[in-house]
Scaffold this active site. Structure first.
Site: not given
Ligand code: FAD
Length: 394
Positions: A72, A293, A385, A201
Site C-alpha cells: 500500500h 494498535p 507509519y 482511519y
Molecule cells: C487482540 C490483539 C489485536 C492486535 N492487533 C494488532 C494490530 O491490529 N496491529 C498491530 O500492529 N499489532 C496488533 N496487535 C499486536 C501484535 O499482535 C503483537 O505485537 C504481536 O503478536 C507480538 O508478537 P510476539 O511474538 O512478541 O507476542 P505474541 O504474539 O503474544 O506471542 C507470544 C507467544 O508466547 C506464548 N506464551 C505465553 N506464555 C507462555 C509460556 N508461559 N510458555 C510458553 N509459551 C508462552 C503465547 O501463547 C504466544 O503464542 C494485537 C494484539 C492483540 C492481543
C-alpha cells in the site's frame, strides 16, 4: 536436553528469531504453551513495515507474502465527513507498507520451521526459566506427562505480555511504564471486499473507526467501544450501522457487509519494561512492550527486536563478540520509545476521549486539518507509519 538458545513463545517474535538463528546453524528450541492451531487462530496485526518485509525475506519466508500480500502506497484520514489521502510513498521517497496478516506470517514461519526439521514443542506446560543470571541457564517444562529440563546458553523471552519470562525477573530489576486508555476496539473480520483500496482511519464524534483488510476478499474493521461493552451485545447489524455512521458518505454507501467470522474487543494499552536483558535472558516483542494498535506498530516492533537480537547472537556465536548482546536492550528501547510515541500520538489524535470534552475535540480537528494541509506534518506521519529504519537511532 541441550540447546544453544531456548525460545519461549511461538508468536511472530519467537518464530522469526528461531528461523534466523536456526538457518545460521544455531541450535534452537521453541517452547509454546498453546497448540499450533490455537496460535494460528488468533486474529491480530495486518500491516508490515518495509523493515519487517526485508527481515522475512532474509528469513526465507517471503514467497507467499509477495504472492498474496499487497503493498500500500498510502492511507486515508477521514474527518468532518471527508477523506484525505496521506501519500506514504510520495512523502518518504518510495517507502510503503505491506498488508499481509499476522496469522499468515505465523503460518509461513511455522511451515518453514517444520520443513527444516527445527524443533518446536507445542502445549508445553508449566514452562519455567532458571539461572539466567549464570553462565548456564536452564528451562524446565512438562510435556505429555513428562518433566523435561533443557540446558542452554541463552533464553529468549518471546512469550508476549502475559508470559513467564518478564514475570521471572525480580521486580527490583525492572522499571515499567504504562498508560491504559479509557476505551477499547471492537473488531470484526468478514469475508467481504474492503470498502476502499487503502486503510481508512476515521475520527468521528461517535468515536474512532478503522477500515483495514487482510486481502481483496477479507476485511477487518474496528470501531472504538467502551471498556464495559460486551461482544454479545454487538450483533453484526449493530456493528455495521455504527461503522457506517463513522465513515464519509461515499464509504458508508459502498461498504459491503456480511456475516462476521470473528468479533472481539481488545483493550488499548501503552507499556514498556526496561531493560530488556537480564544476564542470559533477553525479552523481545510483546513480552517487553505493548502499543495501542492505532499506529500498526506491535508486530513491527517485535520484528525489529528480533533483528537486533539475531544480529547480536550471530555475532556472539560467529566471532565470540559480546558487543551486540551488551547493547541489545539500549538499541531496542531507542526504537521502541519512538514507536510508543507515534502510537500514543495516533491514538490521541483519532479517538474520542471521555475527559477532554469539546476543547479536546477542537484541538483534534485543528491538528487533523494542519496534518493534511502541511507537507511537513504529513511527512512526519508518513515516515513513522512506514517505519523508521532499524539503524535510525544508532
Ligand atoms: C487482540 C490483539 C489485536 C492486535 N492487533 C494488532 C494490530 O491490529 N496491529 C498491530 O500492529 N499489532 C496488533 N496487535 C499486536 C501484535 O499482535 C503483537 O505485537 C504481536 O503478536 C507480538 O508478537 P510476539 O511474538 O512478541 O507476542 P505474541 O504474539 O503474544 O506471542 C507470544 C507467544 O508466547 C506464548 N506464551 C505465553 N506464555 C507462555 C509460556 N508461559 N510458555 C510458553 N509459551 C508462552 C503465547 O501463547 C504466544 O503464542 C494485537 C494484539 C492483540 C492481543
Amino acid at each position: 536436553m541441550q540447546a544453544q538458545v531456548v525460545i519461549i513463545g511461538s508468536g511472530p517474535s519467537g518464530l522469526l528469531l528461531g528461523q534466523l538463528l536456526s538457518q545460521a546453524g544455531i541450535d534452537t528450541l521453541i517452547l509454546e504453551r498453546k497448540s499450533r492451531d490455537y496460535v494460528l487462530g488468533r486474529i491480530r496485526a495486518g500491516v508490515l513495515e518495509q523493515g519487517t518485509v526485508s527481515l522475512l525475506e532474509a528469513a526465507g519466508v517471503a514467497d507467499r507474502m509477495h504472492a498474496e500480500g499487497e503493498f500500500h502506497d498510502g492511507i486515508e484520514l477521514c474527518f468532518d465527513g471527508t477523506r484525505h489521502r496521506i501519500d506514504l510513498s510520495g512523502l518518504t521517497g518510495g517507502k510503503r507498507v505491506m498488508v499481509y496478516g499476522q496469522t499468515e506470517v505465523t503460518r509461513d514461519l511455522m511451515d518453514a520451521r517444520s520443513a527444516a526439521g527445527f524443533k518446536t514443542v507445542y502445549e508445553a506446560e508449566d514452562v519455567q526459566i532458571h539461572d539466567f543470571d549464570s553462565a548456564r541457564p536452564r528451562v524446565t517444562y512438562r510435556h505429555q506427562g513428562q518433566n523435561v529440563e533443557v540446558h542452554c546458553d541463552f533464553i529468549a523471552g518471546c512469550d508476549g505480555y502475559h508470559g513467564v519470562c518478564r514475570a521471572s525477573v525480580p521486580e527490583s530489576a525492572l522499571t515499567t511504564y504504562e498508560r491504559v486508555y479509557p476505551f477499547g476496539w471492537l473488531g470484526v473480520l468478514s469475508h467481504t471486499p474492503p470498502v476502499s483500496d487503502e486503510l481508512i482511519y476515521s475520527n468521528h464524534a461517535d468515536g474512532f473507526a478503522l477500515c483495514s483488510m487482510r486481502s481483496r476478499t477479507l476485511s477487518r474493521y474496528y470501531i472504538q467501544c467502551s471498556l464495559d461493552d460486551d461482544v454479545a451485545a454487538w450483533s453484526d447489524e449493530r456493528f455495521w450501522d455504527a461503522l457506517r455512521q463513522r465513515l464519509d458518505p461515499e464509504a458508508a454507501e459502498t461498504l459491503v457487509t456480511g456475516p462476521s467470522i470473528e468479533k472481539s474487543i481488545a483493550p488499548l494499552r501503552s507499556f514498556v519494561a526496561e531493560p530488556m536483558r537480564f544476564g542470559r535472558l533477553f525479552l523481545a516483542g510483546d513480552a517487553a512492550h505493548i502499543v495501542p494498535p492505532t499506529g500498526a506498530k506491535g508486530l513491527n516492533l517485535a520484528a525489529s527486536d528480533v533483528q537486533y537480537l539475531s544480529e547480536a547472537l550471530l555475532r556472539y556465536y560467529g566471532e565470540k563478540d559480546e558487543a551486540g548482546i551488551n547493547t541489545y536492550s539500549e538499541r531496542c528501547l531507542k526504537r521502541i520509545w519512538k514507536a510508543e510515541r507515534f502510537s500514543w500520538w495516533m491514538t490521541s489524535l483519532l479517538h474520542k476521549f471521555p475527559d477532554t470534552g469539546p476543547f479536546g475535540q477542537k484541538i483534534q480537528q485543528a491538528e487533523l486539518d494542519y496534518l493534511v494541509r502541511s507537507t511537513a506534518a504529513s511527512t512526519a506521519l508518513a515516515e513513522n507509519y512506514v517505519g523508521l529504519p532499524f539503524d535510525f537511532s544508532d
